[in-house]
Write an enzyme that holds these catalytic residues in place. Sequence first.
Site, PDB file in Angstrom:
ATOM      1  N   ASP A  17       0.844  -1.188   0.000  1.00  0.00           N
ATOM      2  CA  ASP A  17       0.000   0.000   0.000  1.00  0.00           C
ATOM      3  C   ASP A  17       0.882   1.242   0.000  1.00  0.00           C
ATOM      4  OD1 ASP A  17      -3.173   0.475   0.623  1.00  0.00           O
ATOM      5  OD2 ASP A  17      -1.952   2.141   1.376  1.00  0.00           O
ATOM      6  N   TYR A  47     -12.066   6.508 -15.239  1.00  0.00           N
ATOM      7  CA  TYR A  47     -12.249   5.322 -14.392  1.00  0.00           C
ATOM      8  C   TYR A  47     -12.746   4.136 -15.207  1.00  0.00           C
ATOM      9  CZ  TYR A  47     -13.766   2.493 -10.409  1.00  0.00           C
ATOM     10  OH  TYR A  47     -13.940   1.477  -9.497  1.00  0.00           O
TER      11      TYR A  47
END
Length: 240
Positions: free
Chosen positions: A36, A148
Amino acid sequence: MDLKNSRAIVTGGASGLGAATAAWFRSQGATVVVLDREAAEDPHHVQADVTSADSAAEAVGRAVQIMGGLDVCMNCAGIVIGERTVGRNGPHDLDSFRRVIEVNLIGSFNVLRLAAAEMARNGRGENGVIVNTASIAAFDGQKGQAAYAASKAGIAGMTLPLARDLAGLNIRVCAIAPGIFATPMLRGLPQDVQDGLAAEVTYPARLGDPQEFARMAAHIVENAYLNGEVIRLDGALRMR
């Protein structure tokens, strides 16, 4: 592949669908290293920029070192923006479009290519499983979702070629295309907005539970005949 005793990396595993998946995998006996961008004081959490070749290579290498190998790659890292192709302030910002593609599509490919190379070293019947996160926006993109939707359509579109590429290495590849899930980001919206979104779902008329996404990911890992498939997980929602 038995999830128990498997070794998995989960990108974007510090929050949302990634965090739910990492937690579920661990509950089923898997060893998980989260990749992450946010740092954390956790020996099974590696800070990484999935858009960077060097950062991703270092992070995957570190994860392999921690776990002693790699069996599962779960790509959940992603971002979303809302911007019209031509809006009140003019044309869509090119840098923001590029950034979404870099994180969602290129970032996923960047990590999985490295993961596949590590899985190929396993030298057994089934060497690994890769699961990417697409979206129903790949098929039912809404206004303001050009970037997106394009990134997630890319995820869907590369699923079969990846499965074919990696078949000779005994590695399977699938993708999940989730609908509207109750992630922290969505839970931050006003309740009436959440209720309106949930009402659009055919059945059950509610937001998806991140654990349902996690269990789908686990099923893909454990069902040896699932390969090259993009699975919609959306309560039959078809966005208008």
